[in-house]
Write a protein that holds these residues in place. Sequence first.
Motif, PDB file in Angstrom:
ATOM      1  N   UNK A 370       0.831  -1.218   0.000  1.00  7.81           N
ATOM      2  CA  UNK A 370       0.000   0.000   0.000  1.00  7.81           C
ATOM      3  C   UNK A 370       0.857   1.256   0.000  1.00  7.81           C
ATOM      4  N   UNK A 371       2.005   1.197  -0.662  1.00  7.22           N
ATOM      5  CA  UNK A 371       2.899   2.347  -0.660  1.00  7.22           C
ATOM      6  C   UNK A 371       2.348   3.551  -1.398  1.00  7.22           C
ATOM      7  N   UNK A 375      -2.051   7.880   3.608  1.00 16.47           N
ATOM      8  CA  UNK A 375      -2.679   7.591   4.904  1.00 16.47           C
ATOM      9  C   UNK A 375      -3.666   8.658   5.343  1.00 16.47           C
ATOM     10  N   UNK A 376      -3.449   9.909   4.920  1.00 18.32           N
ATOM     11  CA  UNK A 376      -4.379  10.970   5.321  1.00 18.32           C
ATOM     12  C   UNK A 376      -5.772  10.722   4.747  1.00 18.32           C
ATOM     13  N   UNK A 377      -5.835  10.169   3.532  1.00 15.69           N
ATOM     14  CA  UNK A 377      -7.136   9.861   2.942  1.00 15.69           C
ATOM     15  C   UNK A 377      -7.839   8.747   3.731  1.00 15.69           C
ATOM     16  N   UNK A 381     -11.377   9.095   5.841  1.00 14.89           N
ATOM     17  CA  UNK A 381     -12.500   8.184   5.630  1.00 14.89           C
ATOM     18  C   UNK A 381     -12.925   7.517   6.948  1.00 14.89           C
ATOM     19  N   UNK A 382     -11.941   7.123   7.768  1.00 11.46           N
ATOM     20  CA  UNK A 382     -12.248   6.518   9.062  1.00 11.46           C
ATOM     21  C   UNK A 382     -12.958   7.525   9.963  1.00 11.46           C
ATOM     22  N   UNK A 394      -3.297   6.478  11.726  1.00 11.50           N
ATOM     23  CA  UNK A 394      -3.057   5.614  10.578  1.00 11.50           C
ATOM     24  C   UNK A 394      -1.566   5.549  10.348  1.00 11.50           C
ATOM     25  N   UNK A 395      -1.011   4.345  10.385  1.00 10.36           N
ATOM     26  CA  UNK A 395       0.428   4.145  10.196  1.00 10.36           C
ATOM     27  C   UNK A 395       0.645   3.122   9.096  1.00 10.36           C
TER      28      UNK A 395
END
Length: 522
Positions: A370-371, A375-377, A381-382, A394-395
């Motif tokens: 998932x590179x 992560x901000x997206x 969404x979360x 998110x890490x």
Amino acid sequence: MKDTITRTLDRYRRTFVDFTAGQKVVAVLGTLALLLGGFMIFRWASAPTYSPLFSNLSPEDASAVVEQLDTSGVPYELAGDGSTVMVPRDLVYETRIDLSGEGLPSSSDSGYSILDDTGLSTSQDQWDTSFKRAMEGELASTIKGIDDVDSAVVHLALPEKQVFSEEQEPSTASVLVKTRPGSTLTSEQVQAVVHLVASSIDGMDPANVTVADSTGKVLTTPDGQGGASSARTEQTAAVQGDMQKRLQTMLDRVVGNGNSTVQVTADLDFDQTVTETTAYDKEGDPIPLSQTTTEETYTGPAASGAAGGVVGVDGQMDTGTGAGTGADSSYSKKGSTSDNGVGKTVTQRQSAPGAVTAYNVGVMLDSDTTGNIDPAMIQAQVAAITGGTGKIEVSSMPFDRSAEDAAAAELEAAEAAEAAGARADLIRKAGIAGGVLLMLLLAWFRARRRAKARDQATSYVVEQLKAEQARAAALEQAPAAMALEQAEETEEDAMQKELDALVERQPEDVAALLRGWLVEPR
């Protein structure tokens, strides 16, 4: 009848003798298998069907019942770890009546039956101890009636009541329950046990009842809620599991299955609150609740002197016009009082416990797969799904897939071994089927060849018999020729004649003998 049986057995014996070694083995094994199957079917049909005589017996009652059954000679079987005694179905009621006549099962070691043996010489201490044992037995029997409860043990601590003491030691109880395999008590069932015991003892507080299971786990809380804490834990776990499932489903569709993991911690408010709000209505014309109107009028001669007047309703002197002139005076006064209502709105709201106050979410992504995902997206969404009421992290880092690779390798090896075993089993079955088919073909060919040889031998014997009959007829017609031929016979001719005579007397036996010679292996 005897001759018929003898001929039948002799025919079967001759047929078995004509078989080859393989056919003899098959015939013997088939006969034994048929006899064994018939024996098993007969044994199954003649075996009695057992039904429960008594269930959930104590060890003492089970021992007494088994001993009585051994004495009376009734067959029995034990089931349910020895707590259930089973007898033949047609003897259930008769045996139950007989054992009841003997006082079995007694079950006299618990419950109120303990108090049956008390007499006038029983002391107060003995009575208190027997009463406590009776209460413990009755409560244990009652708790065993709850679903999923296999057995129960109740211990009561009933301190002696002090007459002239202000402080009394509280009564306490402990309950040990054993559930059936594969089942556990729910919080409602634990609460039922707590209140059942507390309501059965005079003055007992539910907080003084402790319930534990056979594994040593305490099922009640120190405040005596009897499973309320576990209910809150179950509700919290259910809320967290539902949100985690929703988030994991979303992440699997975005980053692929197995490329992310999510953990959710939910904060639930179990406090029950009541909110009351009062609002005053400031809009619109006021509505009078009550209204009072007063009016006062006076007319009369003027008073003498420079100063004069009339005392009004307010206690003050009202001076009239034309004072000192001697003219008539008049007085008039009006008043109005209104009580206006003030509008207000009263709202009372009661919030149920268990409301979710915040979701704390942690998301971990596999950086190897998932590179190219921001992560901000994922975090946005979360937050949109959880309402953004808690902390969201998110890490991204590489996942350890050694366990998955090992499991996949083991699964592949197991599938390969299973496929190899299936192929070997198929080959073995095919070989057996081929061998059986080959044996059947060989047996069919040999049987066909024997039948052909048997037909030839029979035809030969028949032809010889016909020729011999024709020769005998010709000799009868020519006595001179027969005498000449008899004179020239040698010893071999004499033996041939005897053989012909034997064939003429016993043609069936001779034919069977020739068939045996023709089909006998060389």
